[in-house]
Design a protein around this motif. Structure first.
Motif, short mmCIF file in Angstrom:
data_model
loop_
_atom_site.label_atom_id
_atom_site.label_comp_id
_atom_site.label_asym_id
_atom_site.label_seq_id
_atom_site.Cartn_x
_atom_site.Cartn_y
_atom_site.Cartn_z
N LEU A 142 0.85 -1.19 0.00
CA LEU A 142 0.00 0.00 0.00
C LEU A 142 0.89 1.23 0.00
O LEU A 142 2.00 1.21 0.52
CB LEU A 142 -0.88 0.02 1.26
N THR A 143 0.37 2.31 -0.55
CA THR A 143 1.12 3.57 -0.62
C THR A 143 0.26 4.70 -0.08
O THR A 143 -0.92 4.80 -0.41
CB THR A 143 1.53 3.88 -2.08
N LEU A 144 0.88 5.53 0.75
CA LEU A 144 0.25 6.78 1.19
C LEU A 144 0.66 7.84 0.18
O LEU A 144 1.85 8.13 0.02
CB LEU A 144 0.72 7.16 2.60
N LEU A 145 -0.32 8.38 -0.53
CA LEU A 145 -0.05 9.36 -1.59
C LEU A 145 -0.58 10.73 -1.19
O LEU A 145 -1.64 10.85 -0.59
CB LEU A 145 -0.72 8.93 -2.90
N ARG A 146 0.20 11.73 -1.57
CA ARG A 146 -0.22 13.12 -1.43
C ARG A 146 -0.65 13.61 -2.80
O ARG A 146 0.02 13.36 -3.79
CB ARG A 146 0.95 13.96 -0.92
N SER A 147 -1.78 14.30 -2.85
CA SER A 147 -2.31 14.80 -4.11
C SER A 147 -2.07 16.30 -4.23
O SER A 147 -2.32 17.04 -3.28
CB SER A 147 -3.82 14.52 -4.15
N PHE A 148 -1.55 16.70 -5.38
CA PHE A 148 -1.37 18.11 -5.71
C PHE A 148 -2.25 18.43 -6.90
O PHE A 148 -2.30 17.65 -7.85
CB PHE A 148 0.07 18.40 -6.16
N THR A 149 -2.92 19.54 -6.88
CA THR A 149 -3.69 19.95 -8.05
C THR A 149 -2.85 20.95 -8.83
O THR A 149 -2.46 21.99 -8.30
CB THR A 149 -5.03 20.57 -7.65
N GLU A 150 -2.56 20.58 -10.08
CA GLU A 150 -1.80 21.45 -10.97
C GLU A 150 -2.68 21.86 -12.13
O GLU A 150 -3.80 21.35 -12.28
CB GLU A 150 -0.53 20.73 -11.43
N GLN A 151 -2.17 22.72 -12.97
CA GLN A 151 -2.96 23.25 -14.09
C GLN A 151 -3.50 22.14 -14.99
O GLN A 151 -4.63 22.20 -15.45
CB GLN A 151 -2.11 24.22 -14.91
N ASP A 152 -2.69 21.10 -15.23
CA ASP A 152 -3.13 20.02 -16.12
C ASP A 152 -3.73 18.84 -15.38
O ASP A 152 -3.91 17.78 -15.94
CB ASP A 152 -1.98 19.58 -17.03
#
Length: 169
Positions: free
Chosen positions: A148-158
């Motif tokens: 399992l992976t703990l992921l951080r989400s970033f919102t970018e232009q695309d």
């Protein structure tokens, strides 16, 4: 930080899922999810305070999932956001049990947000203009998983991008 727990596909499967995303985009339009962002979300945690990330990381590094093999044999959609996805026709008992156990642990760590329903899927397209899946080819993929992976989400232009913060044993 916007976080979630996921299973990431092995590289060869990631490429095959990317090829499916290309086929779906040609049929449905929309924005294709980049290969490096393809994953199966088990628990969306939403915004989590930076101070809690260390405890989550420590907890996850102590988790030892048994692993399994998820069978992807179906196309699907979520109409409202225009999502086209790949998943299984029938629920996978191992994934369903894992997702429930994870939420039990997360709730004991003081995190909320357990969904009322779990639909294992890999998002291939966002904002699809047409949700017509009839012309898409059958899917027959096996996804072996162990971590399992703990992921951080970033919102970018695309669109969203993800950064791995921790992995299970």
């Amino acid at each position: 930080m916007r976080l979630f727990l996921a299973i990431e596909p092995p590289p060869e499967l990631r490429a095959r899922l990317g090829a499916l995303a290309d086929l779906a985009r040609a049929q449905c339009g929309g924005r294709r999810v980049p290969d490096e962002s393809l994953h199966l979300t088990l628990a969306f945690l939403g915004e989590v305070e930076t101070a809690r990330v260390e405890a989550l990381t420590e907890w996850l590094q102590g988790v030892s999932p048994e692993g399994g093999e998820w069978r992807l044999d179906s196309w699907g959609t979520f109409r409202r956001p225009g999502i086209v996805w790949a998943g299984g026709k029938t629920p996978d008992p191992a994934l369903t049990a894992l997702q429930a156990r994870l939420w039990d642990d997360l709730e004991s760590l003081g995190l909320g947000g357990r969904p009322s329903r779990f639909v294992p899927h890999v998002t291939l397209l966002r904002r699809a203009r047409r949700l017509a899946l009839d012309a898409l080819p059958p899917i027959a993929l096996a996804w072996p998983w162990r971590r399992l992976t703990l992921l951080r989400s970033f919102t970018e232009q695309d669109g969203p991008r993800y950064e791995a913060l921790a992995r299970s044993a």
